[in-house]
Design an enzyme around this catalytic site. Structure first.
Site, short mmCIF file in Angstrom:
data_model
loop_
_atom_site.label_atom_id
_atom_site.label_comp_id
_atom_site.label_asym_id
_atom_site.label_seq_id
_atom_site.Cartn_x
_atom_site.Cartn_y
_atom_site.Cartn_z
N ARG A 54 28.05 53.39 42.68
CA ARG A 54 27.24 54.63 42.64
C ARG A 54 26.06 54.49 43.59
O ARG A 54 25.68 55.43 44.29
CB ARG A 54 26.76 54.94 41.21
CG ARG A 54 25.77 56.09 41.18
CD ARG A 54 25.55 56.78 39.84
NE ARG A 54 25.69 55.94 38.67
CZ ARG A 54 24.80 55.02 38.27
NH1 ARG A 54 23.68 54.83 38.95
NH2 ARG A 54 25.02 54.29 37.20
N TYR A 107 24.25 81.16 52.34
CA TYR A 107 25.53 80.80 51.75
C TYR A 107 25.49 81.13 50.25
O TYR A 107 24.49 80.84 49.57
CB TYR A 107 25.78 79.31 51.97
CG TYR A 107 27.00 78.80 51.24
CD1 TYR A 107 28.28 79.18 51.65
CD2 TYR A 107 26.88 77.96 50.14
CE1 TYR A 107 29.39 78.73 50.97
CE2 TYR A 107 27.99 77.50 49.46
CZ TYR A 107 29.24 77.90 49.89
OH TYR A 107 30.35 77.46 49.21
N ASP A 179 20.55 73.99 57.13
CA ASP A 179 21.95 73.80 56.77
C ASP A 179 22.75 73.97 58.06
O ASP A 179 22.90 75.08 58.56
CB ASP A 179 22.34 74.83 55.71
CG ASP A 179 23.81 74.71 55.28
OD1 ASP A 179 24.62 74.20 56.06
OD2 ASP A 179 24.12 75.17 54.16
N LYS A 204 33.54 71.14 55.77
CA LYS A 204 33.88 72.12 56.80
C LYS A 204 34.21 71.41 58.12
O LYS A 204 35.15 70.65 58.17
CB LYS A 204 32.76 73.15 56.91
CG LYS A 204 32.22 73.66 55.55
CD LYS A 204 33.24 74.41 54.74
CE LYS A 204 32.82 74.70 53.30
NZ LYS A 204 31.51 75.30 53.12
C1 LIG Z 1 30.55 75.44 52.06
C2 LIG Z 1 29.11 75.54 52.36
C3 LIG Z 1 28.16 74.95 51.52
C4 LIG Z 1 28.53 74.24 50.24
O1 LIG Z 1 29.28 73.09 50.45
P1 LIG Z 1 30.39 72.52 49.43
O2 LIG Z 1 30.90 71.34 50.15
O3 LIG Z 1 31.39 73.62 49.21
O4 LIG Z 1 29.68 72.20 48.17
C5 LIG Z 1 26.82 75.04 51.90
N1 LIG Z 1 26.44 75.70 53.01
C6 LIG Z 1 27.32 76.30 53.83
C7 LIG Z 1 26.83 77.01 55.04
C8 LIG Z 1 28.68 76.25 53.53
O5 LIG Z 1 29.56 76.86 54.33
#
Ligand SMILES: *Cc1c(COP(=O)(O)O)cnc(C)c1O
Length: 385
Positions: A54, A107, A179, A204
């Site tokens: 962890r 998001y 982000d 992503k």
């Molecule tokens: C998908 C996404 C998230 C969240 O990420 P997860 O891996 O699904 O928890 C946050 N910000 C953006 C811009 C995203 O596309």
């Protein structure tokens, strides 16, 4: 040990940073360290600094070193998901009574976390259009702790000027978090533009193959990095070693994938902007996009995400989503395969009726790296049929 951006280019660091051959076996590829615990040489005698998975795991460390190198930050932590990373950053930075500025088209999951969870802990927020820097300045209060930025935004591909927001955040004593999921570090380097922290959904583009969920936090602020690590070890939102390995494998090809995603998306955006069934194309690479100049200044290219609104309204949008053959109808984005979705009914359904609600005639495309002719033919066939 490959780390420094001064010495090596991006594509080289993606393949080598944190990924020296395994000293124990010579394995060229970082092993999947499937272990929960580590043998000690006498009480407290850790062989390589690891005691429990962890807290730390060598496969995860390799991923973290690579992520730090690619974002140009000193510290990175890999998380179990993008939302876990977002949650850790906000909890590291905010206390009850603090205020956040968030994008008015954030998001959906970030909006839900702020609106439904953090407000219950006494944190306030104001949604703002981030392309309007004066509007952001006006929203900052004495108790504002964080300016949360997404650029390009999801799903409207809005562009925020990261350097201008970084100046504002320095003036106001706030922390700028970006982000960087939509751009990826190949296309945009927020820390170099003055941001304090970068957050990713590695699910992503970084993972890039739609086969693993993960997140990351990158910063050069030592105190914040330690707090994020402390929170992560306390709460436990860690990726397993196989997840870390898959993400690391994806990272190796990030540079070539982003070039091809950008090629294909540019071609599709241009083609659809001339189509009579399409009312508007949202793509920062098009000269008519309101954020085009800022995007051209801060991004290497314009990425693989394209949204369109349909002249025939919601009905036409839903019909298009059901008619493509190569574009798979699914949530998520950033994989090698093309996806199509209806944000209003799918990824952004939780924003319905709120300030962040998205237009009903909107369709979002995650343009993959297939043959561009096939992708264009698929969309034109679905629009015309
Ligand atoms: C998908 C996404 C998230 C969240 O990420 P997860 O891996 O699904 O928890 C946050 N910000 C953006 C811009 C995203 O596309």
């Amino acid at each position: 040990m490959v780390h420094s951006a001064d010495e090596f280019g991006f594509a080289t660091r993606a393949i080598h940073a944190g990924q020296d051959a395994d000293p124990a076996s010579g394995s060229v590829i970082v092993p999947i360290h499937a272990t929960s615990t580590y043998a000690q040489d006498g009480v407290g005698g850790l062989r390589a600094g690891y005691e429990y998975s962890r807290t730390g795991n060598p496969t995860r460390t390799a991923l973290e070193e690579c992520l730090a190198s690619l974002e140009g930050g000193r510290y990175a932590r890999a998380f179990a998901s993008g939302m876990a990373a977002t949650d850790a950053v906000l909890r590291a930075l905010c206390r009850p009574g603090d205020h956040l500025v968030i994008p008015d088209d954030a998001y959906g999951g970030t909006f839900r976390l702020v609106d439904k969870v953090l407000t219950g802990w006494g944190i306030e927020y104001t949604p703002v259009r981030l392309s309007d820097v004066d509007g952001v300045r006006a929203a900052v209060r004495p108790n504002t702790r964080v300016i949360w930025c997404e650029t390009p935004t999801n799903p409207l591909l809005g562009i925020a000027d990261v350097a201008a927001l970084a100046d504002l955040s320095r003036d106001t004593g706030t922390t700028l978090v970006v982000d960087n999921t939509f751009a990826s570090p190949y296309l945009q380097a927020p820390l170099a533009l003055g941001a304090d922290v970068v957050v990713h959904s590695t699910t992503k583009y970084l993972g890039g193959h739609s086969d693993v969920v993960g997140g990351a936090v990158v910063t050069s602020d030592e105190e914040l990095a330690q707090q994020v690590a402390f929170l992560q070890n306390s709460a436990g939102a860690v990726p397993g070693p196989f997840d870390a390995w898959l993400t690391l494998r994806g990272l190796k090809t990030l540079a070539v994938r982003m070039e091809r995603h950008s090629d294909n998306a540019e071609r599709i955006a241009e083609t659809l902007s001339r189509h009579p069934a399409v009312r508007r194309v949202y793509y920062p690479g098009l000269p008519g996009h309101p954020g085009h100049e800022v995007a051209a200044k801060q991004m290497r290219r314009f990425g693989g995400m394209v949204s369109i609104s349909l002249a025939g309204g919601e009905e036409a949008a839903l019909r298009l989503c059901g008619r493509t053959r190569l574009f798979t109808l699914a949530e998520s984005l950033g994989g090698v395969e093309s996806l199509i979705e209806h944000p209003g009914r799918m990824t952004h359904a939780s924003t319905a009726g709120s300030l962040l609600a998205v237009p009903a005639d909107l369709v979002r495309l995650s343009v993959g790296i297939e043959d561009p002719d096939d992708l264009v033919a698929d969309l034109l066939g679905a629009l015309d049929g």
